[in-house]
Design an enzyme around this catalytic site. Structure first.
Site, short mmCIF file in Angstrom:
data_model
loop_
_atom_site.label_atom_id
_atom_site.label_comp_id
_atom_site.label_asym_id
_atom_site.label_seq_id
_atom_site.Cartn_x
_atom_site.Cartn_y
_atom_site.Cartn_z
CB CYS A 1 12.13 10.92 15.92
SG CYS A 1 11.02 11.38 17.28
CG HIS B 1 8.91 13.11 12.27
ND1 HIS B 1 9.47 11.86 12.20
CD2 HIS B 1 8.84 13.42 13.60
CE1 HIS B 1 9.72 11.41 13.43
NE2 HIS B 1 9.34 12.33 14.29
#
Length: 295
Positions: A102, A200
């Site tokens: 991310c 994630h």
């Protein structure tokens, strides 16, 4: 009969900005790497590298950088460029495995343009850039699955920025979900052994094959080991072992007598992986995963 002296293999992982970039529980990636190493008799040491700490590439075998909110990324972006950039570039060019998730992925590209405020300069490891199109554009949120090396990766994405690739090779092709930008079905980026991704979940608990891929890369780089195409039975942990005739496990692995990583009991991990595929309507992929890994 040969007598063996066990000397565990060791790997050192540098965790970049553990206090600043820890928003989405991606420490689970490190816990997974540590556990999968431990079950094979490999010691994984984890060293935190915060703002102001230099990165000496010779001291590490793997690197991890997670994600955070925009306000936390700004000081990290400056420190990454000014304090750790040279060391990180040297490590990546020397084929050290790196996982950037991310915000970490965004900061290893050329720049991140937030919805408000100035651009954050990245290292340019990945030929890519990220732009946040503002609050009026919906975030990319939800479960995601992609094709990677003829297998699937699953996870959860939550990002406002849209990442666009130049010449960078994507990590995978999106099967369901948004990916880098919700436009071109790309997800993540790869440069040498550095992997950027928005996944994630955490990523590695639900994707044991990708966790083992990173561990294998680190072992290959540090010890010169190679993966065995047809793993054979070895009654004991992976280790540097000296025998009566002078052969070591490192030497035996180099000649494919022993596997690089012994298989683990991953039924729960693959069931979690398959459940996300089913949730996304990818029923044939889920069935294939269960068939393959239950066997």
């Amino acid at each position: 009969m040969a007598q063996y002296r066990i000397q565990p293999l060791t790997l050192t992982l540098g965790h970049l900005y553990p206090d600043q970039l820890n928003l989405y529980g991606d420490r689970g990636n490190i816990l997974t790497l540590r556990r999968r190493c431990q079950l094979r008799g490999i010691e994984l040491r984890v060293v935190g590298l915060g703002v102001g700490d230099a990165l000496a590439p010779d001291e590490y075998d793997m690197l991890f950088i997670g994600g955070g909110q925009d306000k936390e990324q700004a000081p990290v972006a400056q420190d990454l460029y000014e304090m750790k950039g040279i060391g990180l570039w040297a490590a990546i060019e020397d084929d050290m495995p790196v996982l950037a998730v991310c915000g970490g992925f965004q900061l290893l590209a050329h720049y991140y343009r937030p919805a408000e405020g100035p651009d954050m300069r990245g290292l340019g490891v990945f030929d890519a850039w990220t732009e946040h199109k503002g609050a009026q554009v919906a975030r990319c949120i939800g479960d995601i699955a992609l094709r990677w090396n003829e297998q699937t990766l699953v996870g959860f994405e939550n990002h406002g920025g849209r990442t666009y690739l130049g010449t960078a090779r994507p990590l995978g092709k999106v099967l369901k979900g948004y990916g880098n930008n919700a436009e071109d079905q790309t997800e993540g980026a790869i440069y040498r052994n550095a992997y950027g991704t928005y996944l994630h979940g955490s990523l590695l608990p639900k994707n044991p094959h990708f966790a083992d891929h990173l561990i294998e890369l680190a072992l290959q780089r540090k010890y010169g080991l190679q993966a065995d195409e047809e793993p054979q039975v070895f009654n004991g942990d992976h280790a540097s072992v000296a025998s009566e005739n002078g052969s070591t496990v490192l030497e035996l692995q180099k000649t494919n007598v022993l596997p690089l990583l012994t298989p683990l009991e991953d039924s729960l991990e693959w069931e979690a992986h398959a459940s996300i595929l089913e949730r996304l309507g990818l029923y044939s992929e889920a069935a294939a995963v269960l068939r393959t890994h239950k066997r």
